[in-house]
Scaffold this motif. Structure first.
Motif, PDB file in Angstrom:
ATOM      1  N   HIS A  39       0.856  -1.187   0.000  1.00 25.30           N
ATOM      2  CA  HIS A  39       0.000   0.000   0.000  1.00 25.30           C
ATOM      3  C   HIS A  39       0.891   1.235   0.000  1.00 25.30           C
ATOM      4  CE1 HIS A  39      -3.717  -2.225   0.435  1.00 25.30           C
ATOM      5  NE2 HIS A  39      -3.159  -2.948   1.391  1.00 25.30           N
ATOM      6  N   TYR A  40       0.963   1.868  -1.149  1.00 23.64           N
ATOM      7  CA  TYR A  40       1.816   3.055  -1.280  1.00 23.64           C
ATOM      8  C   TYR A  40       1.016   4.324  -1.565  1.00 23.64           C
ATOM      9  CZ  TYR A  40       5.700  -0.209  -1.305  1.00 23.64           C
ATOM     10  OH  TYR A  40       6.600  -1.177  -0.953  1.00 23.64           O
ATOM     11  N   ILE A  41      -0.265   4.165  -1.913  1.00 22.58           N
ATOM     12  CA  ILE A  41      -1.094   5.343  -2.163  1.00 22.58           C
ATOM     13  C   ILE A  41      -1.459   5.970  -0.820  1.00 22.58           C
ATOM     14  CG2 ILE A  41      -3.249   6.200  -3.156  1.00 22.58           C
ATOM     15  CD1 ILE A  41      -1.206   5.175  -5.215  1.00 22.58           C
ATOM     16  N   GLY A  42      -1.165   7.256  -0.694  1.00 29.03           N
ATOM     17  CA  GLY A  42      -1.427   7.944   0.569  1.00 29.03           C
ATOM     18  C   GLY A  42      -0.229   7.982   1.490  1.00 29.03           C
ATOM     19  N   GLN A  43       0.915   7.480   1.019  1.00 29.08           N
ATOM     20  CA  GLN A  43       2.126   7.460   1.844  1.00 29.08           C
ATOM     21  C   GLN A  43       3.111   8.539   1.373  1.00 29.08           C
ATOM     22  OE1 GLN A  43       2.285   5.319   4.521  1.00 29.08           O
ATOM     23  NE2 GLN A  43       0.178   4.891   3.826  1.00 29.08           N
ATOM     24  N   SER A  44       3.747   9.189   2.320  1.00 26.66           N
ATOM     25  CA  SER A  44       4.752  10.209   1.984  1.00 26.66           C
ATOM     26  C   SER A  44       6.095   9.537   1.718  1.00 26.66           C
ATOM     27  CB  SER A  44       4.857  11.238   3.109  1.00 26.66           C
ATOM     28  OG  SER A  44       3.668  11.982   3.198  1.00 26.66           O
ATOM     29  N   VAL A  45       6.149   8.843   0.592  1.00 23.16           N
ATOM     30  CA  VAL A  45       7.370   8.163   0.177  1.00 23.16           C
ATOM     31  C   VAL A  45       8.430   9.216  -0.161  1.00 23.16           C
ATOM     32  CG1 VAL A  45       8.357   6.742  -1.667  1.00 23.16           C
ATOM     33  CG2 VAL A  45       6.137   6.136  -0.663  1.00 23.16           C
ATOM     34  N   THR A  46       9.674   8.961   0.256  1.00 27.21           N
ATOM     35  CA  THR A  46      10.769   9.885  -0.073  1.00 27.21           C
ATOM     36  C   THR A  46      10.966   9.953  -1.576  1.00 27.21           C
ATOM     37  OG1 THR A  46      11.869   9.349   1.999  1.00 27.21           O
ATOM     38  CG2 THR A  46      13.208  10.394   0.302  1.00 27.21           C
ATOM     39  N   ARG A  47      11.157  11.141  -2.078  1.00 31.12           N
ATOM     40  CA  ARG A  47      11.323  11.331  -3.515  1.00 31.12           C
ATOM     41  C   ARG A  47      12.503  10.533  -4.054  1.00 31.12           C
ATOM     42  NH1 ARG A  47       9.895  17.175  -5.722  1.00 31.12           N
ATOM     43  NH2 ARG A  47      11.473  16.476  -7.214  1.00 31.12           N
ATOM     44  N   LEU A  48      12.315  10.001  -5.255  1.00 29.32           N
ATOM     45  CA  LEU A  48      13.363   9.205  -5.889  1.00 29.32           C
ATOM     46  C   LEU A  48      14.638  10.018  -6.113  1.00 29.32           C
ATOM     47  CD1 LEU A  48      11.329   7.438  -8.738  1.00 29.32           C
ATOM     48  CD2 LEU A  48      11.790   6.583  -6.434  1.00 29.32           C
ATOM     49  N   ASP A  49      14.466  11.320  -6.381  1.00 27.41           N
ATOM     50  CA  ASP A  49      15.611  12.155  -6.743  1.00 27.41           C
ATOM     51  C   ASP A  49      16.142  12.966  -5.565  1.00 27.41           C
ATOM     52  OD1 ASP A  49      13.424  13.797  -6.453  1.00 27.41           O
ATOM     53  OD2 ASP A  49      13.590  14.756  -8.420  1.00 27.41           O
ATOM     54  N   ALA A  50      15.612  12.726  -4.362  1.00 20.00           N
ATOM     55  CA  ALA A  50      15.946  13.590  -3.225  1.00 20.00           C
ATOM     56  C   ALA A  50      17.444  13.573  -2.906  1.00 20.00           C
ATOM     57  CB  ALA A  50      15.138  13.182  -1.995  1.00 20.00           C
ATOM     58  N   VAL A  51      18.010  12.390  -2.783  1.00 22.54           N
ATOM     59  CA  VAL A  51      19.414  12.289  -2.363  1.00 22.54           C
ATOM     60  C   VAL A  51      20.333  12.888  -3.427  1.00 22.54           C
ATOM     61  CG1 VAL A  51      21.291  10.697  -1.818  1.00 22.54           C
ATOM     62  CG2 VAL A  51      19.001  10.305  -0.867  1.00 22.54           C
ATOM     63  N   LYS A  74      22.739  16.116  -2.759  1.00 24.85           N
ATOM     64  CA  LYS A  74      24.189  15.941  -2.858  1.00 24.85           C
ATOM     65  C   LYS A  74      24.788  16.615  -4.097  1.00 24.85           C
ATOM     66  CE  LYS A  74      25.796  11.822  -1.727  1.00 24.85           C
ATOM     67  NZ  LYS A  74      25.928  10.337  -1.677  1.00 24.85           N
ATOM     68  N   GLY A  75      23.934  17.208  -4.927  1.00 23.60           N
ATOM     69  CA  GLY A  75      24.448  17.865  -6.138  1.00 23.60           C
ATOM     70  C   GLY A  75      24.836  16.905  -7.233  1.00 23.60           C
ATOM     71  N   GLU A  76      24.354  15.675  -7.173  1.00 24.49           N
ATOM     72  CA  GLU A  76      24.725  14.670  -8.171  1.00 24.49           C
ATOM     73  C   GLU A  76      23.740  14.611  -9.340  1.00 24.49           C
ATOM     74  OE1 GLU A  76      24.884  11.170  -5.808  1.00 24.49           O
ATOM     75  OE2 GLU A  76      26.826  11.659  -4.898  1.00 24.49           O
ATOM     76  N   ALA A  77      22.537  15.139  -9.155  1.00 18.62           N
ATOM     77  CA  ALA A  77      21.547  15.114 -10.236  1.00 18.62           C
ATOM     78  C   ALA A  77      22.022  15.999 -11.384  1.00 18.62           C
ATOM     79  CB  ALA A  77      20.199  15.597  -9.717  1.00 18.62           C
ATOM     80  N   LEU A  78      21.909  15.505 -12.591  1.00 22.44           N
ATOM     81  CA  LEU A  78      22.378  16.238 -13.765  1.00 22.44           C
ATOM     82  C   LEU A  78      21.222  16.956 -14.439  1.00 22.44           C
ATOM     83  CD1 LEU A  78      24.872  13.696 -15.403  1.00 22.44           C
ATOM     84  CD2 LEU A  78      25.396  15.646 -13.926  1.00 22.44           C
TER      85      LEU A  78
END
Length: 740
Positions: free
Chosen positions: A3-15, A19-23
Motif C-alpha cells: 500500500h503506497y497510495i497515501g504514503q509520503s514516500v521519499t522522492r526518488l531524486d531527493a538524495v 548531494k548535487g549529483e543530479a544532472l
C-alpha cells in the motif's frame, strides 16, 4: 499487497539533488563538444533587410553561423505555427524576415568555446528597417493599429463569447450592481535553471536533444517539423529539470540546438553542440504570464443571489500565439468564478503586441480571471452588508448546476465543502443567521499607530487535463521480469518531472497497481526513444492521466504474467471523456472532464505610512481527491502560495516600448525566505474524483489561484480602499491610500 497510495514516500531524486549529483541539461558535457550562442533581435519590431556573417565566420574557432536560410521549414508554434525559428531573409515562409519582439532569434553561432561564440555574435552585421511598435493590446485592437502579422489581417488572433440567459433583463431585476476594472501584470517564471541543452547525433543516427521541457513528444514534433524530418529521426531526452511552471511548454533552445547539430553533421562535423542561457537571455527568451485587462459588471438580489455577470477580457498575447488560445479559454470559463449564475455574457480577446510572447504559467488564465471574479464577489458582499463566506455559500456551484457554458460540472463537485473547511480553519463560524467571523476582519496592532492586520477570503476551481476539445490521452508501458514470481518491474513513461515529484508518484502508483514492493519497480522516463506520448506536465493533469495509464498497463501486464508470459510487456493508452470547444455564438461546451476545488483565507499586515504589505497567515484548503503522496501535496501548496505571493506583492515586470527594464533578478524581485508567510496551513481535502486514479485529482495549480484576490480583500479591510491592479508593491499600496 503493498500500500503506497497515501504514503509520503521519499522522492526518488531527493538524495541526488541534495548531494548535487543530479544532472540538469547544463551539466552535460561530452568529449569534443562545441558551443552555441544566439543572436537575439533586441528590438521589438523591424524587417531584416540583410545579414552579413562573413566577419563572424573569419574569427578563428568559429565553425558555423546559421540563419533563416538554413531552416528547412522556418516556422513553429504549439497551437499555430506563427513564429519563425530564425528571423531574416532567405526563408521559405512569408514575413519570416520580421522580428516582432526583442527575444526573436536571428542567427546561431557555433564555435570552439562560448567566449569565441560570444565574440562572433558582435561581428554579425544585421541591416534592420524599424517598424511601428504597438505594446498595449487595447490599442492593438484598433483598425488603424500596426499589424504584427500582415497575413492575418488583425492583431486579434483569438476571441470567445458566452451568452447564457438574458443579462440585460437580469440587471434590471438586480437590487445591487457592482462594476470593476481590473489589470493583472506580466509574471516571469524565474525557474532555478535557465534554458540549456546539448544536441548530438546518437548511435542510431537520430538528432538527439538533451533539454528541459514539459512534453518530450511535442518537442520532438516541433523539431521534426522545422527540420522537415520524420519524427522517428528525432530523439528528445529530459534529465533533471530545474522548474518549469508552464515556462517550458513552448520552444526556447530545442529546435535551434537540433538544427545546429544536424547541419554540422551534414558538413561532416559530428560534434555535440551545447548552449546555456544566461539569466538575462532567459528573461527575454521565453514567454511570460499574460497581462489581462478585465471589465466586470455583476448584479445580485438583496438576498445575496448573483443573477447576472457581464465580463470583457483582453489578454496581451505578445508577439506570437504560443498557448494564448487555451489560456484565454480557461479565463473565459473561470471569469465568473465557481458560482451558479443564471445570466452570463462574456467577450474575450487575445491580441498580438510587440511585447514578449505570453503563454502557459501555473494557473493558465485562472489567476487573472479569478482575481476579477473574486473581487466582484467581495464587492457584492460589502455592498449588501453580507459576510464574504456567506455570500459564496449562497452561490457556489453544486452537483448538476450549469456552468456559464450551459453544461454541468463533472460529478464530484466539492467546492462548498472546501470553502467550509477553509473558513472554519480561519476563524469563521456558521450561525443561525449564516456564516460570520466573530473575531472580525481587521484589527490594529497594539503599540503601533501605523500597522493594521486584516483577513481576506477567495475561492476557485481549476480544470484537470486538456480543455475545449484538445485531444487528451496518456500512454504507459510496464514490463515484468522474473521466474516463479515477479522479480523486477520496469515502468516506461514519458511524463516530465519538472520538480513536482511526478516520477516518485509514478513509481508509487505502479507499485500499488502491481502489488509489488517499491524497490522492485524501476522507471525509464522522458526519453522518446523508449517511452510513448504522455502529454504535457501541465494543466494539473500528470498524476491523473499517468495514474490511469499506469493502472491500465499494470492490469494488462499482470494478466500476461498469469498467462505465463515471461517477460510480460503491456502497453496501455488512457483516454478520458471527450471535451468540446466553445460554440462560437453561445459559448456552449463541455470544457473539461475533471476539476479540483480550492479556497483560501489570507491575513496580511499593512503599514499605512509606507504601504509595505506582508503575508502573515495563509489557510489553503484543496480538494485533491486522494493525496497519493501527502508530503508532496503539502509542498505543492506551500510552493504555489509563495509563487502567488510574488505575483501579488513583489514581481513588477516593467516594459517600455517593447524593451524589458527589469531584465535581471536584481531588478525583477521574486520572493526570498524573508517574504514567505509566517504560517501556511495546508488543508488537504479528499473527496475522490470518480474518474481519478484511486480518486486523485490534479492539484498543483489550485493553491495559486485565489491568493491575489484574497490579498486584495484583506487590503480593503485594512485600508478602506479597493486596489484593482497589482502587484501590491509599497508604492502602489501607498499611492492607493491617498485621497482621490
Amino acid at each position: 499487497m503493498s500500500h503506497y497510495i497515501g504514503q509520503s514516500v521519499t522522492r526518488l531524486d531527493a538524495v541526488a539533488k541534495v548531494k548535487g549529483e543530479a544532472l540538469y541539461p547544463g551539466d552535460f558535457n561530452f568529449p569534443n563538444q562545441v558551443y552555441m550562442k544566439i543572436l537575439f533581435a533586441n528590438r521589438p519590431h523591424a524587417r531584416i533587410k540583410g545579414i552579413d556573417v562573413s566577419d563572424a565566420l573569419s574569427i578563428e574557432g568559429v565553425l558555423a553561423v546559421f540563419t533563416a536560410a538554413d531552416v528547412p521549414v522556418n516556422e513553429y508554434g504549439l497551437i499555430m505555427p506563427d513564429q519563425p525559428v530564425l528571423c531574416g531573409p532567405g526563408s521559405n515562409k512569408p514575413f519570416a524576415d520580421r522580428v516582432r519582439f526583442i527575444g526573436d532569434q536571428v542567427a546561431l553561432v557555433v564555435a570552439e568555446s562560448e567566449a569565441i561564440a560570444e565574440k562572433a555574435l558582435h561581428a554579425i552585421h544585421v541591416d534592420y528597417e524599424d517598424l511601428p511598435i504597438v505594446t498595449d493590446p487595447r490599442e492593438a485592437m484598433r483598425e488603424d493599429a500596426p499589424l504584427l502579422h500582415p497575413d492575418k489581417g488583425s492583431n486579434v488572433f483569438c476571441r470567445y463569447r458566452i451568452r447564457k440567459g438574458d443579462v440585460d433583463n437580469a440587471f434590471a431585476q438586480a437590487d445591487v450592481i457592482v462594476e470593476g476594472y481590473y489589470e493583472t501584470p506580466f509574471q516571469e517564471h524565474a525557474y532555478l535553471q535557465p534554458e540549456a541543452g546539448v544536441a548530438y547525433i546518437d548511435e542510431a543516427g537520430r538528432v538527439t536533444v538533451v533539454v528541459a521541457g514539459q512534453w518530450t513528444h511535442e518537442d520532438r514534433e516541433q523539431i521534426a517539423h522545422a527540420l522537415n524530418l520524420p519524427e522517428e529521426q528525432i530523439r528528445v531526452i529530459y534529465p533533471a529539470i530545474g522548474g518549469a511552471f508552464g515556462g517550458r511548454e513552448d520552444m526556447s533552445v530545442q529546435i535551434v540546438l537540433a538544427l545546429a547539430a544536424w547541419r554540422l553533421h551534414q558538413r561532416g562535423i559530428n560534434r555535440p553542440v551545447k548552449i546555456v542561457w544566461s539569466r538575462e537571455e532567459s528573461i527575454i527568451g521565453h514567454h511570460k504570464r499574460h497581462p489581462f485587462y478585465i471589465r466586470a459588471k455583476w448584479g445580485a438580489t438583496r438576498e445575496g443571489k448573483v443573477i447576472a455577470a457581464e465580463t470583457e477580457l483582453i489578454a496581451d498575447g505578445g508577439a506570437y500565439a504560443y498557448t494564448s488560445t487555451k489560456v484565454l479559454g480557461n479565463a473565459t470559463l473561470l471569469c465568473t468564478g465557481a458560482y451558479n449564475i443564471p445570466n452570463v455574457k462574456v467577450d474575450a480577446y487575445a491580441v498580438y503586441t510587440n511585447n514578449i510572447p505570453t503563454g502557459a504559467f501555473r494557473g493558465f488564465g485562472g489567476p487573472q480571471a479569478i482575481f476579477a471574479a473574486e473581487s466582484q464577489m467581495n464587492k457584492l458582499a460589502e455592498a449588501l452588508g453580507m459576510d464574504p463566506v456567506e455570500i459564496r455559500m449562497r452561490n457556489l456551484l453544486d452537483e448538476g448546476d450549469l456552468l456559464s457554458v450551459g453544461t454541468p460540472l463533472p460529478k464530484g463537485v466539492s467546492i462548498k465543502q472546501v470553502v467550509e473547511t477553509c473558513a472554519r480553519a480561519a476563524g469563521w463560524e456558521k450561525t443561525e443567521e449564516g456564516w460570520a467571523r466573530p473575531g472580525g476582519y481587521y484589527w490594529a496592532i497594539e503599540g503601533s499607530a501605523n500597522l493594521r492586520r486584516a483577513i481576506g477570503f477567495a475561492c476557485g476551481f481549476k480544470n484537470v487535463g486538456f480543455s475545449f476539445g484538445a485531444p487528451e490521452n496518456c500512454w504507459a508501458i510496464i514490463e515484468l521480469e522474473g521466474g516463479a514470481e515477479i522479480e523486477k518491474a520496469t515502468l516506461y513513461h514519458a511524463g516530465a518531472d519538472v520538480g513536482q515529484g511526478a516520477h516518485t508518484v509514478f513509481v508509487q502508483m505502479a507499485a500499488e497497481a502491481l502489488g509489488l514492493p517499491l524497490e522492485k519497480v524501476s522507471l525509464v522516463a522522458s526519453d522518446t526513444a523508449y517511452t510513448l506520448n504522455s502529454g504535457s506536465a501541465s494543466a494539473s493533469r500528470m498524476t491523473f492521466m499517468a495514474g490511469n495509464a499506469i493502472r491500465g498497463a499494470a492490469q494488462l501486464a499482470l494478466e500476461k504474467w498469469r498467462n505465463e508470459e515471461r517477460p510480460a510487456r503491456a502497453v496501455f493508452q488512457y483516454r478520458p471523456p471527450k471535451t468540446t470547444p466553445f460554440d462560437p455564438e453561445t459559448g456552449k461546451s463541455e470544457p473539461n472532464f475533471a476539476y479540483g476545488y480550492v479556497a483560501e483565507a489570507v491575513e496580511v499586515e499593512v503599514d499605512l505610512e509606507t504601504g509595505q504589505t506582508r503575508l502573515v497567515n495563509v489557510w489553503c484548503a484543496d480538494d485533491v481527491g486522494k493525496a497519493v503522496n501527502p508530503q508532496q501535496v503539502q509542498g505543492q501548496i506551500e510552493g504555489a502560495i509563495v509563487q502567488a505571493a510574488g505575483y501579488a506583492l513583489l514581481e513588477n515586470f516593467v516594459t517600455q516600448e517593447g524593451q524589458v527594464l527589469t531584465g535581471t533578478l536584481s531588478t525583477y524581485l521574486i520572493p526570498t525566505v524573508l517574504d514567505v508567510p509566517e504560517r501556511v496551513e495546508s488543508l488537504i481535502v479528499e473527496y475522490p474524483d470518480p474518474l481519478g486514479p484511486w480518486g486523485a485529482r490534479g492539484m498543483a495549480e489550485m493553491p495559486y489561484l485565489p491568493l491575489a484576490p484574497a490579498v486584495a480583500a484583506a487590503l480593503r479591510q485594512a485600508t478602506g480602499h479597493w486596489l484593482d491592479a497589482f502587484p501590491y508593491t509599497p508604492e502602489r499600496v501607498w499611492s492607493g491610500l491617498k485621497p482621490a
